[in-house]
Design a protein around this motif. Structure first.
Motif, short mmCIF file in Angstrom:
data_model
loop_
_atom_site.label_atom_id
_atom_site.label_comp_id
_atom_site.label_asym_id
_atom_site.label_seq_id
_atom_site.Cartn_x
_atom_site.Cartn_y
_atom_site.Cartn_z
N UNK A 184 5.89 -7.07 -55.71
CA UNK A 184 6.34 -8.06 -56.70
C UNK A 184 7.85 -8.28 -56.59
N UNK A 185 8.58 -7.20 -56.45
CA UNK A 185 10.03 -7.33 -56.30
C UNK A 185 10.40 -8.09 -55.03
N UNK A 186 9.67 -7.83 -53.96
CA UNK A 186 10.02 -8.45 -52.68
C UNK A 186 9.70 -9.95 -52.65
N UNK A 187 8.67 -10.37 -53.38
CA UNK A 187 8.30 -11.78 -53.31
C UNK A 187 8.66 -12.54 -54.59
N UNK A 188 9.41 -11.88 -55.45
CA UNK A 188 9.87 -12.52 -56.69
C UNK A 188 8.74 -13.02 -57.58
N UNK A 230 13.92 -7.83 -53.29
CA UNK A 230 13.66 -6.47 -53.77
C UNK A 230 14.92 -5.80 -54.31
N UNK A 253 4.28 -3.04 -57.45
CA UNK A 253 5.60 -3.27 -58.04
C UNK A 253 6.61 -3.65 -56.94
N UNK A 254 6.58 -2.90 -55.85
CA UNK A 254 7.51 -3.19 -54.75
C UNK A 254 7.23 -4.56 -54.14
N UNK A 289 14.07 1.37 -50.62
CA UNK A 289 13.44 1.81 -51.86
C UNK A 289 14.01 3.16 -52.30
N UNK A 340 12.33 -1.12 -45.49
CA UNK A 340 11.87 -1.09 -46.88
C UNK A 340 11.84 0.32 -47.47
N UNK A 341 11.34 1.26 -46.68
CA UNK A 341 11.23 2.64 -47.18
C UNK A 341 12.58 3.18 -47.60
N UNK A 394 15.98 -8.75 -49.73
CA UNK A 394 16.98 -9.23 -50.68
C UNK A 394 16.37 -9.34 -52.07
N UNK A 432 1.94 -0.29 -49.69
CA UNK A 432 3.07 -0.72 -50.50
C UNK A 432 2.61 -0.97 -51.94
N UNK A 464 16.49 -7.45 -57.49
CA UNK A 464 15.75 -7.12 -58.73
C UNK A 464 16.01 -5.70 -59.17
N UNK A 465 15.93 -4.78 -58.20
CA UNK A 465 16.13 -3.37 -58.55
C UNK A 465 17.53 -3.14 -59.12
#
Lengths: 397, 159
Positions: free
Chosen positions: B20-24, A302, B17-18, A375, A371-372, A300, B14, A305-306
């Motif tokens: 960082x996005x996942x863990x805020x 991830x 950046x990814x 993304x 995740x893959x 979530x 991983x 933010x994206x």
């Protein structure tokens, strides 16, 4: 021969599902990353599957009590009591159904007289409106809006009340917005229900998936509410058991007795091996559930933010596993956005309008996806919405 | 456990950046934390999990139960560390129960394992006995199932 003249009027009145056309296009394509699912991407934890296999090995292949296995009802009672501090009597106040969908249908059919009104909040799960119509009721949507984070306020419910209002249907955390309800709002809503003598039908199927350290609070736990609430929950989402079809209704005994009348003649009972698996889930799988919940929370973070980074404003859902970004800035309708995204980038999302008119300008993206893939889906969506990028299709006629 | 570590444990490749996005968090914060974990030895290494059976190599994996004599003052540590230093030893744990060290070794052949046990391991002072068991087939390695990858078809759009 015109067969449509044989159709029952109330069935005929239900429009063809808006996402069925879309669904058919998705199915005809290959290489699609789907964020259009409404179920966990996880396979059911092995120990639950193993319990179902063991049930078969032991020869558990017959009917169960119409209400469901007593052992399962006891497990449900304990599960709810631990989480919501409300106790239900496993013998008379709990009914095991074939998914929450059946429990919803049972409740509406058992409680509605033709023309009785059911108030529900939109955007909402796609089944509510048709299920109410199939039970000869009248659905009265209360629209919630993005500007107020799709918050449901007591005053909006009160405005929708008429002398025919009988049931308030709640769904928190909400599919498709991922919204949860705050303490003040739920108390005010409970107050409205008591003052106007409404029954509450509370679909809490996503209650096990709440983020940011929050805790799901059920309306049934509020003073005076257990006696007028039918609580619906099930194993599908929290335990990744959608295919097992195990749900349940908890309510005062006279209501369960009424649900039971419909259930016993329509369905008999939920499949015994699924019920056995559900016992294992409710009693022994906190660890597995927590691991999945934690993964969803990271996904979530991830995806939210994206989406925001690519210019699609998206609030952070506090529950369930759906992001509901605002796509209105692209100038496309939800349906156009979804279809063009699918055709040009092979990413499937569900148009917000599938969940009612207030969903226009939004799409639902399920983040119960690895995740893959998530993304890759975000990269493709970004290419789609970024002007003049090779993958962009937004500005084209 | 820090969610950053959980994510790296699932997929060490991983991107920052990814993560960082996942863990805020910001990319810089994530980088800093990972550096700290590397420096303090919380993160020991980044490795690929390889199914050696697919390589049709003849490498042999053996699990050796070793009984040793604890030393006054040092307990089992000095001896265990000495055994762990052999290149053949992939893992070495002190465990409870009927023996003391569980030693996993990887060698080119059965003969090489036999030689290692006879010439190196048994001759270490303080080693009382060894019992060697060979791996026959691999089913799950470091949390990864090898036999059948569960590919489940789901409907692409559901409400």
């Amino acid at each position: 021969m015109d067969l449509s003249r044989y159709l029952a009027n109330h069935v005929r009145s239900i429009p063809r599902s808006g996402i069925r056309d879309f669904f058919e296009v998705v199915q005809s394509m290959s290489g699609v990353i789907s964020l259009g699912i409404g179920e966990p991407d996880y396979v059911t934890p092995w120990r639950i599957r193993e319990a179902a296999i063991f049930a078969l090995e032991k020869g558990k292949t017959g009917y169960t009590s119409n209400l469901g296995l007593i052992h399962l009802r006891q497990a449900i009672a304990r599960y709810i009591e631990q989480r919501q501090e409300v106790s239900y009597d496993p013998k008379t106040e709990i009914l095991v159904s074939v998914g929450v969908s059946e429990a919803l249908d049972l409740t509406l059919r058992a409680l509605l007289n033709p023309g009785d009104e059911v108030i529900f909040h939109e955007p909402s799960y796609v089944s509510y409106s048709p299920s109410i119509a199939l039970a000869h009721g009248k659905g009265v949507p209360v629209q919630t809006r993005a500007a107020t984070d799709f918050r449901l306020e007591a005053i909006d419910i009160e405005r929708a009340i008429t002398p025919r209002s009988k049931i308030l249907l709640l769904n928190f955390p909400t599919n498709p917005t991922g919204g949860v309800i705050g303490k003040e709002d739920i108390e005010a809503i409970a107050d409205v229900c008591i003052r106007h003598d409404l029954l509450v039908l509370s679909d809490e199927i996503y209650s096990g998936l709440v983020y940011d350290g929050g805790k799901h609070a059920s309306i049934t736990a509020l003073p005076g509410m257990k006696e007028r609430t039918v609580l619906l929950n099930g194993c599908s989402k929290s335990f990744a058991m959608t295919g097992f079809r195990v749900g349940y209704a908890c309510a005062p005994a006279p209501l369960i007795e009424a649900l039971m009348k419909v259930h016993q003649y329509a369905i008999m009972c939920a499949p015994i091996m699924s019920q056995e698996a559900a016992i294992e889930a409710l009693e022994n799988c906190d660890r597995e559930v927590e691991a999945m919940r934690r993964d969803y929370e990271q996904r979530r973070n991830f995806i939210v933010r994206r989406l925001n980074e690519m210019g699609l404003p998206c609030h952070s859902p506090k529950g369930a596993f759906y992001a509901f970004p605002d796509i209105s800035r692209t100038g496309l309708s939800s349906a156009e956005f979804s279809m063009r995204l699918l055709k040009s980038q092979k990413v499937a999302v569900v148009p917000g309008t599938a969940f009612g008119a207030p969903g226009e300008g939004f799409v639902r993206c399920c983040f119960a996806t690895g995740f893959d893939k998530l993304k890759e889906a975000m990269d493709r969506m970004e290419a789609f919405v970024t002007p003049r990028s090779p993958g962009s299709d937004v500005g084209k006629p | 456990m820090d969610p950053i570590l959980q994510l790296l444990q699932q997929d060490a490749r991983m991107s920052r950046k990814d993560i960082a996005n996942a863990v805020n968090l910001s990319v810089e914060e994530v980088e800093q934390r990972i550096k700290e974990y590397e420096r303090s030895g919380v993160i020991l290494a980044y490795q690929a999990v390889i199914d050696t059976e697919k390589l049709s190599s003849d490498d042999v994996i053996a699990f050796i139960e070793v009984r040793i004599t604890p030393e006054r003052g040092g307990g089992f540590d000095r001896l265990a560390e000495r055994i762990a230093k052999f290149d053949e030893v992939k893992s070495c744990w002190l465990i409870s129960g009927g023996y003391d060290l569980a030693v996993m070794v990887e060698c080119k052949s059965l003969r090489a394992v036999a030689r290692f046990v006879a010439e190196k391991l048994s001759t270490v002072e303080g080693v009382l006995s060894t019992a060697t068991r060979f791996r026959l087939k691999n089913y799950k390695q470091d949390g990864v199932l090898l036999t059948q990858r569960e590919q489940v078809e789901r409907l692409p759009v559901t409400p």
